[in-house]
Design a protein around this motif. Sequence first.
Motif, mmCIF file in Angstrom:
data_model
loop_
_atom_site.group_PDB
_atom_site.id
_atom_site.type_symbol
_atom_site.label_atom_id
_atom_site.label_comp_id
_atom_site.label_asym_id
_atom_site.label_seq_id
_atom_site.Cartn_x
_atom_site.Cartn_y
_atom_site.Cartn_z
ATOM 1 N N ALA A 172 0.836 -1.205 0.000
ATOM 2 C CA ALA A 172 0.000 0.000 0.000
ATOM 3 C C ALA A 172 0.871 1.256 0.000
ATOM 4 O O ALA A 172 0.598 2.211 -0.729
ATOM 5 C CB ALA A 172 -0.930 -0.011 1.213
ATOM 6 N N ALA A 173 1.925 1.250 0.803
ATOM 7 C CA ALA A 173 2.789 2.434 0.883
ATOM 8 C C ALA A 173 3.332 2.790 -0.503
ATOM 9 O O ALA A 173 3.337 3.958 -0.899
ATOM 10 C CB ALA A 173 3.941 2.181 1.854
ATOM 11 N N HIS A 174 3.781 1.776 -1.234
ATOM 12 C CA HIS A 174 4.368 2.059 -2.554
ATOM 13 C C HIS A 174 3.297 2.423 -3.576
ATOM 14 O O HIS A 174 3.578 3.120 -4.541
ATOM 15 C CB HIS A 174 5.200 0.864 -3.012
ATOM 16 N N LEU A 175 2.086 1.938 -3.341
ATOM 17 C CA LEU A 175 0.991 2.330 -4.231
ATOM 18 C C LEU A 175 0.570 3.773 -3.995
ATOM 19 O O LEU A 175 0.344 4.542 -4.915
ATOM 20 C CB LEU A 175 -0.229 1.439 -3.993
ATOM 21 N N TYR A 176 0.454 4.136 -2.713
ATOM 22 C CA TYR A 176 -0.064 5.470 -2.380
ATOM 23 C C TYR A 176 0.994 6.540 -2.594
ATOM 24 O O TYR A 176 0.665 7.705 -2.779
ATOM 25 C CB TYR A 176 -0.523 5.547 -0.919
ATOM 26 N N SER A 177 2.259 6.166 -2.461
ATOM 27 C CA SER A 177 3.427 7.042 -2.540
ATOM 28 C C SER A 177 3.482 8.076 -1.404
ATOM 29 O O SER A 177 4.492 8.735 -1.218
ATOM 30 C CB SER A 177 3.555 7.726 -3.906
ATOM 31 N N TYR A 178 2.422 8.213 -0.637
ATOM 32 C CA TYR A 178 2.474 9.074 0.550
ATOM 33 C C TYR A 178 1.741 8.387 1.711
ATOM 34 O O TYR A 178 0.636 7.864 1.524
ATOM 35 C CB TYR A 178 1.821 10.431 0.279
ATOM 36 N N ILE A 179 2.356 8.357 2.890
ATOM 37 C CA ILE A 179 1.670 7.822 4.077
ATOM 38 C C ILE A 179 1.954 8.734 5.260
ATOM 39 O O ILE A 179 2.983 9.412 5.300
ATOM 40 C CB ILE A 179 2.136 6.387 4.435
ATOM 41 N N ASN A 180 1.026 8.751 6.194
ATOM 42 C CA ASN A 180 1.311 9.412 7.468
ATOM 43 C C ASN A 180 0.674 8.606 8.596
ATOM 44 O O ASN A 180 0.184 7.503 8.374
ATOM 45 C CB ASN A 180 0.844 10.877 7.451
ATOM 46 N N HIS A 181 0.695 9.169 9.805
ATOM 47 C CA HIS A 181 0.271 8.367 10.955
ATOM 48 C C HIS A 181 -1.218 8.055 10.927
ATOM 49 O O HIS A 181 -1.697 7.242 11.703
ATOM 50 C CB HIS A 181 0.643 9.085 12.250
ATOM 51 N N GLU A 182 -1.966 8.711 10.039
ATOM 52 C CA GLU A 182 -3.409 8.440 10.003
ATOM 53 C C GLU A 182 -3.821 7.585 8.802
ATOM 54 O O GLU A 182 -4.993 7.272 8.634
ATOM 55 C CB GLU A 182 -4.182 9.764 9.954
ATOM 56 N N THR A 183 -2.847 7.213 7.968
ATOM 57 C CA THR A 183 -3.199 6.420 6.787
ATOM 58 C C THR A 183 -3.840 5.086 7.197
ATOM 59 O O THR A 183 -4.772 4.603 6.568
ATOM 60 C CB THR A 183 -1.945 6.143 5.939
ATOM 61 N N PHE A 184 -3.303 4.501 8.240
ATOM 62 C CA PHE A 184 -3.794 3.192 8.675
ATOM 63 C C PHE A 184 -4.459 3.380 10.033
ATOM 64 O O PHE A 184 -3.779 3.469 11.045
ATOM 65 C CB PHE A 184 -2.634 2.207 8.752
ATOM 66 N N ASN A 185 -5.775 3.481 10.036
ATOM 67 C CA ASN A 185 -6.450 3.887 11.267
ATOM 68 C C ASN A 185 -7.430 2.821 11.754
ATOM 69 O O ASN A 185 -7.584 1.764 11.140
ATOM 70 C CB ASN A 185 -7.181 5.222 11.048
ATOM 71 N N THR A 186 -8.063 3.139 12.875
ATOM 72 C CA THR A 186 -8.953 2.162 13.490
ATOM 73 C C THR A 186 -10.085 1.750 12.560
ATOM 74 O O THR A 186 -10.561 0.615 12.621
ATOM 75 C CB THR A 186 -9.535 2.750 14.787
#
Lengths: 607, 282
Positions: free
Chosen positions: A528-542
């Motif tokens: 997913a990280a390489h697909l989105y090219s941008y991640i932060n602390h809220e990308t993967f949430n509850t």
Amino acid sequence: MSSWLDYTINGLIVGNVYALVAVGLALIFGVSRLINFAQGSIYLVGAYIGWVAVVQLHTPLPLTIIFVAVVAALVGLIIERFGLRPLQNSVRIAPLLATIGISFVLDQLVMLTFSPNPRALPSQLPDVRFQVGGGTIGPLDLLIAGVGISSAVLLFVFLRYSKLGWAVRAASQDRDAAMQMGVDVNRVNQAVFGIAAALGGVSGLLVGMYYNQIDTAMSLQATLKGVVAEVVGGAGNVPGAVVGSLLLGLVESYGVAVFGTSYRNLFAFLLLVVVLVLRPNGLFASARQAPPEPLTGTFIAPSRPVRIPRWALLVAAAVFAILPLLPVSFYVLQTLINAWLLGMLALSLTLVAGTIGQVSLGHAALLAIGAYTSALLSLTLSVPVGLAIIAGGLMSAALGTILISPSFRLRGHYVSIATLAIGEIVSLVILNWESVTRGPIGISGIPPLSLFGYDLISPTSVYWFSFAVMVVLALLQARLLSSHLGRSFRAIRDDDVAARAYGLSLNRYKSLAFIFGGFAAGVSGGIAAHLYSYINHETFNTQQSILALTVVILGGLGNVVGAIVGAVALVGLPEVFRIAAEYRILIYGIVLLLLVRFRPQGLLGTI
Amino acid sequence: MAEAHAPLLSLRGLTRRFGGLTAVDGIDLDLAKGGLVSIIGPNGAGKTTLFNLVTGLDRPDAGEVRFEGQDITGLSPERLAGRGIARTFQLGRVFGNLSVMDNVLIGAHTRLRAVKPAVPVIGPLLELGLALLRPSSVKAEEERLREEVKAILARFGERLLPRIDQPAYSLSYANRRRVEIARALALKPRLLLLDEPTAGMNPSETAEMQALVAELKAEGLTILLIEHKLEMVMRLSDRVIVMDEGQKIAEGPGEEVRNDPKVIEAYLGHGLSGTAEQESAA
Ligand SMILES: Nc1ncnc2c1ncn2[C@@H]1O[C@H](COP(=O)(O)OP(=O)(O)OP(=O)(O)O)[C@@H](O)[C@H]1O
Ligand SMILES: [Mg+2]
């Protein structure tokens, strides 16, 4: 010196608010051994009802409080009557899942009605501060303290002197004995849910006024804080919940004083994990108690899994494999790529929650660990993306297992609380550990997927890559389930006491399950990280954790094929019916509720 | 004599308190290899708690458990299972969603060697790897254990064999109890603890169970038995221990104990011994 007094006062005030939530949780736990994950949603409802009263109806303060209490209590009664009472004779996991579903439905309803943007909830009290010793105190502080204390007194009088209160106490001491003595458990439940909801709603109102801001994210935070306070005080222990809340308020307030605001929640969850590990029965509980002997197989719904013939699976796999060669739109491929990524997460969760029975609510944290590892390795160390993703999987397996290990000695609902908290801790660490994770800015410019030097950019190649990875993970998991580990995991789920008596070490096998499951989730996050090219602390949430849980329940706990079918269904059907994004979570919540009620074994059955 | 052969199991002053209640109160017990000792007593006497203390599911507040000459007090149930102590549970604790075959295979878990190499630290990871790769040694071991399970199930005649692939939750109550005993036997126990193996069984099923226990004893298995059906206790036991309110109130050969006034009073005094009286009257 003076600021310490301020921090102490602030801690006690905030603790007072937590107490209103925690006392409700404790009452409910005492009577029905259930952790009500919807408590924070009622708090949210309370805040927004308060906003309606204050801003639109211009009610005077006493009326506002009564109005909020009454509406919140009604919501509580509805939850009890239609959400939980039908599940009374159901498996132990059912009410837990139901409260999670209810909480999502309520939060989304509030969000759809009022929009997710924060809004101001003005305090209806004059804005003055009195000098007290070295600190200051305002009328709102006094109001919160006053509401907290008078609620405690009212509750005490109710429990001690009214007939219904006596019934509540009897039921929480020994439900079966109370029933034999003619206590009407339904009425007790109603009373408890009504009171808990009223307190929770008022608490939301007061917090909204205290910070002069309300938004829909309050709900999960309140549930978490209330649960922390309740568990610290000892689940089901009402006075303990009050003390736990004040303690939590103080710990947070001093923590903020020393380290800064962004550490507030970290302290709350660390406190929870420490208490769960050292004193799982709370600070005030005494005896180490052996669990009573249960009836067998009551944790999950017993069922016979649907047998799908091998040829059908092969045909289905072949169809999905050649799909990009057929005239299908990129949109379809894009949707299915999302389904395969969610499928990997669901494989992981169905192993952990279904096969070995640890209902994890923080599973998105494993995605985050895999994603950050893979992104940072490929960005800063120029590790090839393929290897970086595998490293992400391994990191998730290792770190995830280590982080979750304190919860290995816990059971049932406690596991869910602990995993929820651990998931929050991971996202808070990502937020605060700026030197490594780049903090709130997030990581951008993550290189695209690539394999052996070839970039995978076209939707077709990404589709094949993610599908292939998912199929390999699924085959590995199916092989695992058919080995001695499969039966060992399932034995631990069905009865951990008997499993230990036959030599199965819980730590060993729960670790192995999390290692295997952590790898799949980490790989999913890495891709997913390489697909989105941008991640932060809220990308993967509850929300993703809950979505994965819904997928797993839909497919059938522990069911490998079910996890994939569930992922395709939950990602695909909203697309097919063109359901607007903001209604999806609502629908997932409703699906979860309906499943728990009418088909707890899921579509393809528990394995 | 007694000094010459150290008993297989010996308890000294074993005590467990729950709040103000002393559920097990200074119990001494010796069980010789190949012997069968029964523990009887009214409801709530502390028999099951005593079993929990011996099998590590609960820890004593005082006292000592020795097994094969070694102090095993407070060891974890996993370790004790590894040493050859197997038990059944009073209310039945089969793994509901596992097939009969898998239930009994779990009983053989401590005997897995090929797939569970005794390597420190990385042992669990090797186990995971071997479970996925399944070299021939692992396959052969699994196959051997499956054959063994079938042989164990055959001891129960046609009760379990035809249901070998059915989930345990679908079995009758009596069959679940049989699965529990089969699971215990699969551990190849050196000491077997049976907690009311015939509870809820009708007379013919009880007779069947009694025959099985007698057979196991004849094969040399050491057994500690909790049982309310006195007829069975009298037939099988080398020695009977009577517990009441946590304490041992009598010990000796069956006939002697049965006529002990203290025992009769304990049963009558609690008025809970319906089964016991019927059986002794019979
Ligand atoms: N975990 C526990 N916590 C508190 N009290 C307990 C616990 N386990 C057992 N007790 C109490 O200890 C006493 C002994 O119980 P135990 O189950 O050992 O009796 P028992 O002799 O096996 O009875 P029965 O014939 O009914 O099986 C009982 O009074 C019981 O209520
Ligand atoms: Mg008992």
